[in-house]
Motif scaffolding. Structure first.
Motif, PDB file in Angstrom:
ATOM      1  N   VAL A   2      99.354 -27.910 -18.591  1.00  0.00           N
ATOM      2  CA  VAL A   2      98.292 -28.620 -18.853  1.00  0.00           C
ATOM      3  C   VAL A   2      97.138 -27.499 -19.147  1.00  0.00           C
ATOM      4  O   VAL A   2      96.604 -26.826 -18.462  1.00  0.00           O
ATOM      5  N   GLU A   3      96.275 -27.769 -20.452  1.00  0.00           N
ATOM      6  CA  GLU A   3      95.272 -26.927 -20.693  1.00  0.00           C
ATOM      7  C   GLU A   3      93.985 -27.481 -19.832  1.00  0.00           C
ATOM      8  O   GLU A   3      93.868 -28.891 -19.699  1.00  0.00           O
ATOM      9  N   ARG A   4      93.095 -26.643 -19.582  1.00  0.00           N
ATOM     10  CA  ARG A   4      91.893 -27.086 -18.734  1.00  0.00           C
ATOM     11  C   ARG A   4      91.171 -28.167 -19.518  1.00  0.00           C
ATOM     12  O   ARG A   4      90.257 -28.712 -18.849  1.00  0.00           O
ATOM     13  N   ASP A   5      91.010 -28.158 -20.757  1.00  0.00           N
ATOM     14  CA  ASP A   5      90.010 -28.980 -21.452  1.00  0.00           C
ATOM     15  C   ASP A   5      90.886 -30.295 -21.897  1.00  0.00           C
ATOM     16  O   ASP A   5      90.434 -30.906 -22.732  1.00  0.00           O
ATOM     17  N   SER A   6      92.177 -30.605 -21.553  1.00  0.00           N
ATOM     18  CA  SER A   6      92.621 -31.848 -21.853  1.00  0.00           C
ATOM     19  C   SER A   6      92.134 -33.087 -21.431  1.00  0.00           C
ATOM     20  O   SER A   6      91.308 -33.120 -20.671  1.00  0.00           O
ATOM     21  N   SER A   7      92.499 -34.000 -22.326  1.00  0.00           N
ATOM     22  CA  SER A   7      91.716 -35.341 -21.863  1.00  0.00           C
ATOM     23  C   SER A   7      91.824 -35.655 -20.685  1.00  0.00           C
ATOM     24  O   SER A   7      91.054 -36.469 -19.934  1.00  0.00           O
ATOM     25  N   GLY A   8      93.070 -35.554 -20.206  1.00  0.00           N
ATOM     26  CA  GLY A   8      93.277 -36.124 -18.556  1.00  0.00           C
ATOM     27  C   GLY A   8      92.360 -35.658 -17.663  1.00  0.00           C
ATOM     28  O   GLY A   8      92.078 -36.172 -16.967  1.00  0.00           O
ATOM     29  N   LEU A   9      92.339 -34.076 -17.786  1.00  0.00           N
ATOM     30  CA  LEU A   9      91.345 -33.416 -16.913  1.00  0.00           C
ATOM     31  C   LEU A   9      89.834 -34.044 -16.989  1.00  0.00           C
ATOM     32  O   LEU A   9      89.223 -34.108 -16.130  1.00  0.00           O
ATOM     33  N   VAL A  10      89.419 -33.916 -18.465  1.00  0.00           N
ATOM     34  CA  VAL A  10      88.201 -34.533 -18.511  1.00  0.00           C
ATOM     35  C   VAL A  10      88.095 -35.965 -18.147  1.00  0.00           C
ATOM     36  O   VAL A  10      86.838 -36.299 -17.538  1.00  0.00           O
ATOM     37  N   GLU A  11      88.991 -37.006 -18.282  1.00  0.00           N
ATOM     38  CA  GLU A  11      88.894 -38.191 -17.678  1.00  0.00           C
ATOM     39  C   GLU A  11      88.812 -38.336 -16.244  1.00  0.00           C
ATOM     40  O   GLU A  11      88.056 -38.976 -15.492  1.00  0.00           O
ATOM     41  N   LEU A  12      89.625 -37.249 -15.434  1.00  0.00           N
ATOM     42  CA  LEU A  12      89.603 -37.268 -14.121  1.00  0.00           C
ATOM     43  C   LEU A  12      88.192 -36.844 -13.399  1.00  0.00           C
ATOM     44  O   LEU A  12      87.441 -37.472 -12.568  1.00  0.00           O
ATOM     45  N   ARG A  13      87.636 -35.845 -14.335  1.00  0.00           N
ATOM     46  CA  ARG A  13      86.316 -35.322 -13.762  1.00  0.00           C
ATOM     47  C   ARG A  13      85.432 -36.145 -13.925  1.00  0.00           C
ATOM     48  O   ARG A  13      84.425 -36.477 -13.254  1.00  0.00           O
ATOM     49  N   ARG A  14      85.419 -37.070 -15.185  1.00  0.00           N
ATOM     50  CA  ARG A  14      84.444 -37.927 -15.534  1.00  0.00           C
ATOM     51  C   ARG A  14      84.366 -39.134 -14.210  1.00  0.00           C
ATOM     52  O   ARG A  14      83.429 -39.644 -13.874  1.00  0.00           O
ATOM     53  N   GLY A  15      85.457 -39.562 -13.768  1.00  0.00           N
ATOM     54  CA  GLY A  15      85.870 -40.404 -12.797  1.00  0.00           C
ATOM     55  C   GLY A  15      85.150 -39.922 -11.461  1.00  0.00           C
ATOM     56  O   GLY A  15      84.649 -40.954 -10.838  1.00  0.00           O
ATOM     57  N   VAL A  16      84.998 -38.656 -11.175  1.00  0.00           N
ATOM     58  CA  VAL A  16      84.476 -38.436  -9.952  1.00  0.00           C
ATOM     59  C   VAL A  16      83.144 -37.867  -9.817  1.00  0.00           C
ATOM     60  O   VAL A  16      82.499 -37.675  -8.842  1.00  0.00           O
ATOM     61  N   LEU A  17      82.724 -37.747 -11.161  1.00  0.00           N
ATOM     62  CA  LEU A  17      81.398 -37.255 -11.175  1.00  0.00           C
ATOM     63  C   LEU A  17      80.294 -38.161 -10.545  1.00  0.00           C
ATOM     64  O   LEU A  17      79.359 -37.517  -9.967  1.00  0.00           O
ATOM     65  N   VAL A  18      80.235 -39.286 -10.575  1.00  0.00           N
ATOM     66  CA  VAL A  18      79.445 -40.305  -9.842  1.00  0.00           C
ATOM     67  C   VAL A  18      79.498 -40.236  -8.432  1.00  0.00           C
ATOM     68  O   VAL A  18      78.444 -39.849  -7.617  1.00  0.00           O
ATOM     69  N   LEU A  19      80.548 -39.962  -7.673  1.00  0.00           N
ATOM     70  CA  LEU A  19      80.676 -39.621  -6.471  1.00  0.00           C
ATOM     71  C   LEU A  19      80.297 -38.318  -6.137  1.00  0.00           C
ATOM     72  O   LEU A  19      79.379 -38.241  -4.990  1.00  0.00           O
ATOM     73  N   ALA A  20      80.304 -37.357  -6.718  1.00  0.00           N
ATOM     74  CA  ALA A  20      79.962 -35.779  -6.525  1.00  0.00           C
ATOM     75  C   ALA A  20      78.313 -36.093  -6.712  1.00  0.00           C
ATOM     76  O   ALA A  20      77.623 -35.449  -5.852  1.00  0.00           O
ATOM     77  N   VAL A  21      77.794 -36.663  -7.655  1.00  0.00           N
ATOM     78  CA  VAL A  21      76.284 -36.865  -7.797  1.00  0.00           C
ATOM     79  C   VAL A  21      75.782 -37.529  -6.337  1.00  0.00           C
ATOM     80  O   VAL A  21      74.654 -37.289  -5.813  1.00  0.00           O
ATOM     81  N   LEU A  22      76.450 -38.598  -6.148  1.00  0.00           N
ATOM     82  CA  LEU A  22      75.644 -39.418  -4.884  1.00  0.00           C
ATOM     83  C   LEU A  22      76.005 -38.615  -3.796  1.00  0.00           C
ATOM     84  O   LEU A  22      74.931 -38.662  -2.825  1.00  0.00           O
ATOM     85  N   SER A  23      76.909 -37.864  -3.588  1.00  0.00           N
ATOM     86  CA  SER A  23      77.079 -36.929  -2.354  1.00  0.00           C
ATOM     87  C   SER A  23      76.046 -35.830  -2.156  1.00  0.00           C
ATOM     88  O   SER A  23      75.597 -35.384  -1.149  1.00  0.00           O
ATOM     89  N   ARG A  24      75.556 -35.352  -3.502  1.00  0.00           N
ATOM     90  CA  ARG A  24      74.436 -34.288  -3.574  1.00  0.00           C
ATOM     91  C   ARG A  24      73.111 -34.971  -3.152  1.00  0.00           C
ATOM     92  O   ARG A  24      72.097 -34.083  -3.142  1.00  0.00           O
ATOM     93  N   LEU A  25      73.043 -36.223  -3.342  1.00  0.00           N
ATOM     94  CA  LEU A  25      71.638 -36.773  -3.351  1.00  0.00           C
ATOM     95  C   LEU A  25      71.620 -37.295  -1.934  1.00  0.00           C
ATOM     96  O   LEU A  25      70.672 -38.343  -1.657  1.00  0.00           O
ATOM     97  N   GLN A  26      72.195 -36.976  -0.916  1.00  0.00           N
ATOM     98  CA  GLN A  26      71.753 -37.320   0.343  1.00  0.00           C
ATOM     99  C   GLN A  26      70.620 -36.911   0.701  1.00  0.00           C
ATOM    100  O   GLN A  26      69.865 -37.497   1.748  1.00  0.00           O
ATOM    101  N   VAL A  27      70.166 -36.047   0.038  1.00  0.00           N
ATOM    102  CA  VAL A  27      68.682 -35.359   0.227  1.00  0.00           C
ATOM    103  C   VAL A  27      67.936 -35.292  -1.061  1.00  0.00           C
ATOM    104  O   VAL A  27      68.841 -35.116  -2.072  1.00  0.00           O
TER     105      VAL A  27
END
Length: 111
Positions: A2-27
């Protein structure tokens, strides 16, 4: 392979970005400090992705923001709202459940 920029990886990353942002906004953080915190944690994100996401999360009531005029230029600080804290807790629990499920699937694949 699997290439690093394949659509599957992009979709996986897009799906977790909200959680990542919320986690960093604890402060509270302003956009650039949040971008740096995400990158330092292993999830670099482009400004063209981050700022629209912050506006969307604020429109959904998950974030609150306020301007700090003590800087030139002024900085807009984001923080989790009460609803954002509840959403973060729910998404965190859902993430942990999914990790357990996927770990089970992946262990089966290696047998």
């Amino acid at each position: 392979m699997v290439e690093r920029d394949s659509s599957g990886l992009v979709e996986l990353r897009r799906g977790v970005l909200v959680l990542a942002v919320l986690s960093r906004l604890q402060v509270p953080q302003y956009g650039y400090s949040l971008k740096q915190a995400l990158a330092e944690g292993g999830m670099p994100v482009e400004e063209g992705t981050l700022y629209p996401l912050l506006r969307r999360l604020e429109a959904q009531g998950l974030l609150a923001s306020e301007w700090d005029e003590d800087y030139a230029p002024p900085r807009r600080y984001y923080r989790l709202s009460r609803e954002g804290k509840r959403a973060f807790a729910a998404l965190s629990a859902a993430w942990r459940d999914q990790v357990r499920v996927m770990d089970g699937f992946l262990r089966e694949e290696t047998k």
